[in-house]
Motif scaffolding. Structure first.
Motif, PDB file in Angstrom:
ATOM      1  N   ARG A   4      -2.547   8.310  45.151  1.00 10.00           N
ATOM      2  CA  ARG A   4      -3.012   9.621  45.625  1.00 10.00           C
ATOM      3  C   ARG A   4      -1.873  10.628  45.772  1.00 10.00           C
ATOM      4  O   ARG A   4      -2.047  11.816  45.533  1.00 10.00           O
ATOM      5  CB  ARG A   4      -3.726   9.455  46.978  1.00 10.00           C
ATOM      6  N   PHE A  93     -15.597  15.724  59.043  1.00 13.43           N
ATOM      7  CA  PHE A  93     -15.770  14.275  58.916  1.00 13.43           C
ATOM      8  C   PHE A  93     -15.824  13.548  60.263  1.00 13.43           C
ATOM      9  O   PHE A  93     -16.162  12.377  60.326  1.00 13.43           O
ATOM     10  CB  PHE A  93     -14.642  13.694  58.053  1.00 13.43           C
ATOM     11  N   THR A  94     -15.444  14.218  61.326  1.00 16.16           N
ATOM     12  CA  THR A  94     -15.423  13.565  62.641  1.00 16.16           C
ATOM     13  C   THR A  94     -16.595  13.997  63.514  1.00 16.16           C
ATOM     14  O   THR A  94     -16.787  13.445  64.596  1.00 16.16           O
ATOM     15  CB  THR A  94     -14.143  13.916  63.422  1.00 16.16           C
ATOM     16  N   SER A  99     -10.671  11.622  68.284  1.00 14.37           N
ATOM     17  CA  SER A  99     -10.055  11.024  67.100  1.00 14.37           C
ATOM     18  C   SER A  99      -8.800  10.233  67.449  1.00 14.37           C
ATOM     19  O   SER A  99      -7.696  10.763  67.420  1.00 14.37           O
ATOM     20  CB  SER A  99      -9.695  12.133  66.112  1.00 14.37           C
ATOM     21  N   PRO A 100      -8.981   8.951  67.800  1.00 10.56           N
ATOM     22  CA  PRO A 100      -7.818   8.150  68.209  1.00 10.56           C
ATOM     23  C   PRO A 100      -7.063   7.582  67.008  1.00 10.56           C
ATOM     24  O   PRO A 100      -7.262   6.442  66.617  1.00 10.56           O
ATOM     25  CB  PRO A 100      -8.461   7.017  69.034  1.00 10.56           C
ATOM     26  N   PHE A 101      -6.167   8.403  66.422  1.00  9.41           N
ATOM     27  CA  PHE A 101      -5.404   7.959  65.254  1.00  9.41           C
ATOM     28  C   PHE A 101      -3.991   7.563  65.637  1.00  9.41           C
ATOM     29  O   PHE A 101      -3.388   8.179  66.511  1.00  9.41           O
ATOM     30  CB  PHE A 101      -5.301   9.096  64.219  1.00  9.41           C
ATOM     31  N   ARG A 102      -3.456   6.570  64.951  1.00 10.19           N
ATOM     32  CA  ARG A 102      -2.031   6.278  65.069  1.00 10.19           C
ATOM     33  C   ARG A 102      -1.295   6.907  63.888  1.00 10.19           C
ATOM     34  O   ARG A 102      -1.911   7.396  62.949  1.00 10.19           O
ATOM     35  CB  ARG A 102      -1.816   4.763  65.125  1.00 10.19           C
ATOM     36  N   ILE A 104       0.378   5.955  61.203  1.00  9.00           N
ATOM     37  CA  ILE A 104       0.124   5.594  59.803  1.00  9.00           C
ATOM     38  C   ILE A 104      -1.221   6.127  59.334  1.00  9.00           C
ATOM     39  O   ILE A 104      -1.400   6.503  58.168  1.00  9.00           O
ATOM     40  CB  ILE A 104       0.209   4.067  59.588  1.00  9.00           C
ATOM     41  N   ASP A 105      -2.172   6.213  60.274  1.00 14.80           N
ATOM     42  CA  ASP A 105      -3.486   6.747  59.921  1.00 14.80           C
ATOM     43  C   ASP A 105      -3.391   8.240  59.654  1.00 14.80           C
ATOM     44  O   ASP A 105      -4.018   8.763  58.737  1.00 14.80           O
ATOM     45  CB  ASP A 105      -4.481   6.475  61.051  1.00 14.80           C
ATOM     46  N   ASN A 108      -2.099   8.717  56.224  1.00 16.69           N
ATOM     47  CA  ASN A 108      -3.138   8.421  55.237  1.00 16.69           C
ATOM     48  C   ASN A 108      -4.191   9.523  55.156  1.00 16.69           C
ATOM     49  O   ASN A 108      -4.678   9.838  54.077  1.00 16.69           O
ATOM     50  CB  ASN A 108      -3.813   7.081  55.561  1.00 16.69           C
ATOM     51  N   ILE A 109      -4.525  10.094  56.285  1.00 16.34           N
ATOM     52  CA  ILE A 109      -5.515  11.184  56.279  1.00 16.34           C
ATOM     53  C   ILE A 109      -4.943  12.390  55.544  1.00 16.34           C
ATOM     54  O   ILE A 109      -5.622  13.015  54.724  1.00 16.34           O
ATOM     55  CB  ILE A 109      -5.898  11.590  57.723  1.00 16.34           C
ATOM     56  N   GLU A 112      -4.967  11.711  51.829  1.00 14.23           N
ATOM     57  CA  GLU A 112      -6.322  11.781  51.278  1.00 14.23           C
ATOM     58  C   GLU A 112      -6.797  13.236  51.188  1.00 14.23           C
ATOM     59  O   GLU A 112      -7.296  13.670  50.156  1.00 14.23           O
ATOM     60  CB  GLU A 112      -7.267  10.932  52.147  1.00 14.23           C
ATOM     61  N   LEU A 113      -6.598  13.989  52.278  1.00 24.52           N
ATOM     62  CA  LEU A 113      -7.039  15.395  52.273  1.00 24.52           C
ATOM     63  C   LEU A 113      -6.348  16.187  51.162  1.00 24.52           C
ATOM     64  O   LEU A 113      -6.984  16.959  50.452  1.00 24.52           O
ATOM     65  CB  LEU A 113      -6.730  16.065  53.622  1.00 24.52           C
ATOM     66  N   ALA A 115      -5.030  15.015  48.448  1.00 23.88           N
ATOM     67  CA  ALA A 115      -5.346  14.496  47.108  1.00 23.88           C
ATOM     68  C   ALA A 115      -6.735  14.895  46.641  1.00 23.88           C
ATOM     69  O   ALA A 115      -6.962  15.044  45.438  1.00 23.88           O
ATOM     70  CB  ALA A 115      -5.199  12.973  47.084  1.00 23.88           C
ATOM     71  N   ILE A 116      -7.669  15.067  47.546  1.00 27.13           N
ATOM     72  CA  ILE A 116      -9.040  15.323  47.086  1.00 27.13           C
ATOM     73  C   ILE A 116      -9.506  16.769  47.278  1.00 27.13           C
ATOM     74  O   ILE A 116     -10.534  17.153  46.745  1.00 27.13           O
ATOM     75  CB  ILE A 116     -10.081  14.352  47.721  1.00 27.13           C
TER      76      ILE A 116
END
Ligand code: ADP
Ligand code: MG
Ligand code: ZN
Lengths: 241, 137
Positions: A4, A93-94, A99-102, A104-105, A108-109, A112-113, A115-116
């Protein structure tokens, strides 16, 4: 290898300028400045995108009163146009749940955002950043090579303490800094200006504390007429925006 | 059809890697797709074919092999592990679709089935990656 990441440059290729609105500190008005900047430029006839990267506390959709819209799926996802702004946010999307993200998440988000999302042709992409220099800031620097930073501070020594750290790291990494904007000023003081001058960075001017601003939240047409916007507009003139 | 965007990322990454390795022709790309991405394989393959047609000679006769990486989720609180099919039962259509776009919103819409914690980890099953490339110099 994560494929990605390779396509991100292509997705951003047709965007003339990318401006990340950032600060070392929270609550200084980054989201207000980012949303208002996007509205201001769209009103001047530019093609503008706004990306809310404050993934824990997204607020651009609240400021712009974005409701009941969702990106269109077409060779990726196409951000809906709200008040002349192509607006992308995690809230689609939520459903605005917590939104409990760490870390690395978060990365990744962002991958992804980026890339798409199909932004298409834009004059400006404005990014509403979370406070500090954590994953989001580092990822913007890593993946969005052409991003410039517009940094927001308040007149407080406390804010400046955190802001100057962000400025130092951006300088060290040779990231373009448009300058520092002083927000919520209440008295005439040259404290921030002097400090920014001494760092050899552009001081862009100040936006006064606007007592009526809360009434414009969620109402872009009102926001365009606000004192906040007037101050911002004057300040943008100084940087040819 | 956001599969198209991901398929394109595979081909851009493959061409980049081939240039680095000085490959003139790419004969095979092995692709791994995380289960959480919930990719429609037909659409993804169709997109790959369509994009390959628009590319140069490097990719003309490329064979693509697609594997799905199973998902494993692990709770940081109680160490329980589970997978996406367990999780999916409790999701409504909108939540499931949101995870299809952004796998990490699983943390928003799902909880550890054992202790209810939102603090779990996606051990495997996200992202789109190339596991190997074959070609000729
Ligand atoms: N110039 C201003 N005058 C009055 N209120 C302001 C001003 N700038 C921002 N605010 C308010 O301050 C709060 C924090 O602003 P926000 O943009 O969310 O900050 P940040 O994004 O930096 O956390 C919001 O309630 C906003 O309406
Ligand atoms: Mg904010
Ligand atoms: Zn648990």
């Amino acid at each position: 290898m994560d494929a990605r990441v390779s396509v991100i440059d292509k997705r951003l290729k047709n965007i003339k300028r990318i401006i990340s609105v950032a600060s070392g500190k929270g609550g200084v008005g980054k989201s207000l400045v980012a949303s208002s900047l996007a509205l201001n430029l769209a009103k001047k006839g530019f093609k503008v995108g706004l990306l809310d990267l404050d993934l824990y506390g997204p607020s651009s959709h609240i400021i712009l009163g974005v409701k009941d819209v969702f990106p269109k799926e077409e060779k990726g996802i196409i951000p809906p146009n709200v008040h002349g702004i192509n607006f992308m946010s995690i809230v689609y999307f939520t459903e605005d749940k917590p939104s409990p993200f760490r870390g690395i998440d978060i990365s990744n988000i962002i991958i992804e955002l980026l890339a798409i999302t199909q932004w298409g042709l834009l004059d400006f992409l404005i990014i509403d950043m979370p406070p500090g220099m954590g994953d989001e800031t580092l990822d913007v620097i890593r993946f969005i090579k052409k991003s410039e930073f517009l940094v927001v501070s308040t007149p407080s020594k406390v804010a400046l303490g955190a802001v100057s750290k962000l400025l130092k790291i951006l300088k060290e990494l040779k990231i373009p800094i448009i300058g520092v904007l002083e927000n919520m000023s209440m008295t005439r003081s040259s404290f921030i200006k002097n400090e920014i001058d001494s760092m050899d960075l552009p001081y862009l001017g100040c936006i006064s504390f606007d007592n009526a601003l809360e009434e414009s939240i969620g109402k872009p047409n009102k926001l365009l007429e606000s004192d906040f916007m007037k101050d911002l507009d004057d300040l943008l003139e100084g940087i040819n925006l | 059809m956001h599969e198209w965007a991901l398929a394109e990322s595979i081909l851009v990454a493959a061409v980049e890697a081939a240039e680095k390795e000085k490959l003139k022709i790419i004969s095979e790309i092995k692709i791994s797709i995380g289960e959480l991405q919930q990719i429609e394989q037909d659409i993804f393959e169709f997109a790959l074919e369509e994009i390959i047609k628009t590319q140069g000679d490097k990719l003309k006769n490329v064979k693509t092999v697609i594997e799905t990486e199973k998902s494993t989720l692990k709770c940081k609180n109680c160490e329980h592990t589970w997978d996406f099919s367990d999780m999916k039962k409790k999701l409504n259509e909108d939540e499931s679709e949101a995870i299809h776009f952004i796998p990490e919103v699983a943390f928003v819409h799902a909880r550890c089935p054992k202790c209810g914690s939102p603090d779990f980890e996606i051990m495997t099953g996200r992202g789109v990656s190339i596991t190997s490339i074959k070609g000729e110099r």
